[in-house]
Design an enzyme around this catalytic site. Structure first.
Site, PDB file in Angstrom:
ATOM      1  N   HIS A 294      12.649  -2.365   2.491  1.00  0.00           N
ATOM      2  CA  HIS A 294      12.057  -1.065   2.764  1.00  0.00           C
ATOM      3  C   HIS A 294      12.993   0.004   2.236  1.00  0.00           C
ATOM      4  O   HIS A 294      14.220  -0.140   2.321  1.00  0.00           O
ATOM      5  CB  HIS A 294      11.829  -0.860   4.262  1.00  0.00           C
TER       6      HIS A 294
ATOM      7  N   GLU B 264      12.599  -9.275   2.468  1.00  0.00           N
ATOM      8  CA  GLU B 264      11.821  -8.097   2.880  1.00  0.00           C
ATOM      9  C   GLU B 264      12.643  -6.845   2.597  1.00  0.00           C
ATOM     10  O   GLU B 264      13.822  -6.786   2.959  1.00  0.00           O
ATOM     11  CB  GLU B 264      11.529  -8.209   4.383  1.00  0.00           C
TER      12      GLU B 264
ATOM     13  N   PRO C 185       0.791  -1.232   0.000  1.00  0.00           N
ATOM     14  CA  PRO C 185       0.000   0.000   0.000  1.00  0.00           C
ATOM     15  C   PRO C 185       0.820   1.278   0.000  1.00  0.00           C
ATOM     16  O   PRO C 185       1.843   1.375   0.665  1.00  0.00           O
ATOM     17  CB  PRO C 185      -0.816  -0.105   1.301  1.00  0.00           C
TER      18      PRO C 185
ATOM     19  N   ARG D 171      12.954   4.752  12.797  1.00  0.00           N
ATOM     20  CA  ARG D 171      11.728   5.551  12.737  1.00  0.00           C
ATOM     21  C   ARG D 171      10.849   5.284  13.972  1.00  0.00           C
ATOM     22  O   ARG D 171      11.354   4.842  14.989  1.00  0.00           O
ATOM     23  CB  ARG D 171      11.016   5.260  11.401  1.00  0.00           C
TER      24      ARG D 171
ATOM     25  N   ARG E 281       5.131  11.054  -2.629  1.00  0.00           N
ATOM     26  CA  ARG E 281       4.736  10.751  -1.244  1.00  0.00           C
ATOM     27  C   ARG E 281       5.911  11.012  -0.294  1.00  0.00           C
ATOM     28  O   ARG E 281       6.949  10.372  -0.398  1.00  0.00           O
ATOM     29  CB  ARG E 281       4.360   9.270  -1.173  1.00  0.00           C
TER      30      ARG E 281
HETATM   31  C1  DQA Z   1       8.102   1.330   3.984  1.00  0.00           C
HETATM   32  C2  DQA Z   1       8.167   1.544   5.507  1.00  0.00           C
HETATM   33  C3  DQA Z   1       6.785   1.331   6.129  1.00  0.00           C
HETATM   34  O1  DQA Z   1       6.866   1.567   7.532  1.00  0.00           O
HETATM   35  C4  DQA Z   1       5.782   2.295   5.542  1.00  0.00           C
HETATM   36  O2  DQA Z   1       4.509   2.046   6.075  1.00  0.00           O
HETATM   37  C5  DQA Z   1       5.768   2.248   4.048  1.00  0.00           C
HETATM   38  C6  DQA Z   1       7.039   2.198   3.337  1.00  0.00           C
HETATM   39  C7  DQA Z   1       9.453   1.646   3.300  1.00  0.00           C
HETATM   40  O3  DQA Z   1       9.650   1.208   2.180  1.00  0.00           O
HETATM   41  O4  DQA Z   1      10.284   2.355   3.884  1.00  0.00           O
HETATM   42  O5  DQA Z   1       4.716   2.338   3.426  1.00  0.00           O
HETATM   43  O6  DQA Z   1       7.798  -0.043   3.734  1.00  0.00           O
END
Ligand code: DQA
Length: 149
Positions: free
Chosen positions: A100, A98, A10, A107, A18
């Site tokens: 990010h 995984e 999402p 954070r 964003r």
């Molecule tokens: C994210 C980190 C998540 O905490 C956040 O809700 C995102 C993006 C990232 O790529 O840094 O939607 O997955």
């Protein structure tokens, strides 16, 4: 040749505009193109999918079971909430890395918890779009070791 699914959750469709101070100005399309071209240099065929819906992400993980050798997954905020995604990964038996863009551990405390991490082969975070490139490299090495490509 390894078949890899790059799966984004999402709000990642809004990348580029964003919260650029957190996520940078790279769009999702740029990340997907980067993954396709970097994957090629690793001998990987990369397909990609993004959805804002938990069920659609679960369906994509189920479908990957027969079609993909590995998944690069940025589950967005579902990372921190979704037992259903965790169960889908456990059931699919496809290795998941995984990723990010941001360093979730630097954070807010609620982002430190990941339901994906315990069922992933590893987690890469904090490197922006490069997190995806590193994840493809990690999967390439992992699958070579497993003898899958
Ligand atoms: C994210 C980190 C998540 O905490 C956040 O809700 C995102 C993006 C990232 O790529 O840094 O939607 O997955």
């Amino acid at each position: 040749m390894q078949n890899i699914l790059v799966l984004n959750g999402p709000n990642l469709n809004l990348l580029g505009t964003r919260q650029p101070e957190v996520y940078g100005r790279t769009t999702l399309q740029m990340i997907e193109e980067l993954c396709v071209s970097h994957g090629k240099s690793n001998g990987q065929t990369v397909t990609h999918f993004q959805s804002n819906h938990e069920g659609a992400l679960i369906d994509a993980i189920h479908a990957a079971r027969d079609a993909q050798d590995g998944i690069v997954l940025n589950a967005g905020a579902y990372t921190h909430t979704s037992v259903a995604l965790m169960d889908a990964i456990s059931s699919a038996a496809v290795p998941v890395v995984e990723v990010h863009l941001s360093n979730i551990h630097a954070r807010e405390p609620f982002r430190h918890k990941s339901y994906i991490a315990p069922v992933a082969i590893g987690q890469i975070c904090g490197f922006g779009a490069t997190s995806y490139v590193l994840a493809l490299d990690a999967l390439a090495a992992h699958l070579r070791k497993e003898g899958a490509g």
